[in-house]
Design a protein around this motif. Structure first.
Motif, PDB file in Angstrom:
ATOM      1  N   ARG A  62      37.584  38.362  44.749  1.00 19.16           N
ATOM      2  CA  ARG A  62      37.846  39.132  43.536  1.00 19.16           C
ATOM      3  C   ARG A  62      36.519  39.507  42.851  1.00 19.16           C
ATOM      4  NH1 ARG A  62      42.995  41.022  42.223  1.00 19.16           N
ATOM      5  NH2 ARG A  62      43.945  38.994  42.525  1.00 19.16           N
ATOM      6  N   ALA A  63      35.559  38.570  42.845  1.00 16.08           N
ATOM      7  CA  ALA A  63      34.268  38.828  42.215  1.00 16.08           C
ATOM      8  C   ALA A  63      33.516  39.937  42.943  1.00 16.08           C
ATOM      9  CB  ALA A  63      33.441  37.543  42.179  1.00 16.08           C
ATOM     10  N   ALA A  64      33.587  39.932  44.300  1.00 16.13           N
ATOM     11  CA  ALA A  64      32.909  40.979  45.090  1.00 16.13           C
ATOM     12  C   ALA A  64      33.484  42.351  44.762  1.00 16.13           C
ATOM     13  CB  ALA A  64      33.060  40.679  46.581  1.00 16.13           C
ATOM     14  N   LEU A  65      34.794  42.421  44.615  1.00 16.12           N
ATOM     15  CA  LEU A  65      35.439  43.679  44.265  1.00 16.12           C
ATOM     16  C   LEU A  65      34.983  44.134  42.883  1.00 16.12           C
ATOM     17  CD1 LEU A  65      37.503  45.557  45.657  1.00 16.12           C
ATOM     18  CD2 LEU A  65      39.291  44.399  44.348  1.00 16.12           C
ATOM     19  N   LYS A  66      34.877  43.189  41.971  1.00 16.41           N
ATOM     20  CA  LYS A  66      34.467  43.511  40.606  1.00 16.41           C
ATOM     21  C   LYS A  66      33.033  44.016  40.576  1.00 16.41           C
ATOM     22  CE  LYS A  66      34.912  43.714  36.170  1.00 16.41           C
ATOM     23  NZ  LYS A  66      35.851  44.699  35.570  1.00 16.41           N
ATOM     24  N   ARG A  67      32.142  43.426  41.389  1.00 19.90           N
ATOM     25  CA  ARG A  67      30.747  43.860  41.404  1.00 19.90           C
ATOM     26  C   ARG A  67      30.631  45.327  41.776  1.00 19.90           C
ATOM     27  NH1 ARG A  67      29.796  38.789  43.811  1.00 19.90           N
ATOM     28  NH2 ARG A  67      29.675  39.734  45.897  1.00 19.90           N
TER      29      ARG A  67
END
Length: 211
Positions: free
Chosen positions: A203-208
């Motif tokens: 989820r964090a990678a998508l947000k970045r």
């Protein structure tokens, strides 16, 4: 005459109404009517407090079928989701999540079957809330990291979007196998495994990449 009503909650640009309807129809549902809330949080706003959510309670009658892409469209609060599903079942409404194609109704009188049904509903509702909390934590971590260094390398761009990520997590929670999830989401097995093993990082990678 009984009806099949699709309830959709569109909370992001990726979770379009058309996508939720087409996914339901591809699974074999013939939708008579669509009720949809747009831009409403499933965590902070209970189903009965949403404009179209209130209308859903007024519309559903005994014998109707309520179709949702997944229980997280009803909400991401454990108590609210379980209470709403139980209320609909008491009215004689059948609830059908598209992703796992399960059927929840109040027809059975066998206490063991009732216990199994209620346990599945509780598990799915708890998973929806847990995913929401993980998403919030990932968003906060991503925003904090971005503020610290706007020019940092973001890593390899994810091969999935928000809809595919939710599909992987929801089907994983429902007990689907890696290959089945990969086919449904249009992702490789390796990507599915990475998401399942570390959903917060996924989820964090998508947000970045959305910053």
């Amino acid at each position: 005459m009984s009806r099949t009503i699709l309830y959709a909650r569109v909370s992001t640009a990726e979770q379009t109404l058309d996508h939720q309807r087409s996914q339901a129809e591809a699974a074999g549902f013939r939708i008579d009517e669509v009720v949809a809330d747009h831009g409403v949080s499933g965590v902070r706003v209970m189903l009965a407090d949403r404009p179209e959510g209130r209308r859903l309670f007024d519309k559903l009658r005994c014998g109707d079928t309520l179709v949702v892409r997944w229980v997280d469209r009803l909400g991401r609060d454990y108590r609210d989701v379980t209470d709403c599903i139980r209320e609909f079942m008491r009215r004689g409404v059948v609830i059908r999540p598209v992703i796992n194609n399960m059927t929840f109704d109040g027809a059975t009188r066998d206490p063991v079957q009732q216990a199994v049904r209620d346990a599945l509903i509780a598990f799915m509702a708890a998973t929806a809330q847990t995913q929401a909390e993980a998403t919030k934590a990932a968003q906060q971590a991503g925003i904090a990291s971005a503020r610290q260094d706007r020019s940092r390398y973001r890593g390899k761009k994810p091969s999935y979007d928000g809809v595919k990520l939710d599909t992987v997590l929801s089907m994983s929670a429902a007990g689907a196998g890696t290959s089945e999830i990969a086919r449904a989401a249009g992702l490789s097995r390796q990507t599915v495994l990475r998401i399942r093993n570390d959903p917060v990082s996924a989820r964090a990678a998508l947000k970045r990449w959305s910053l």
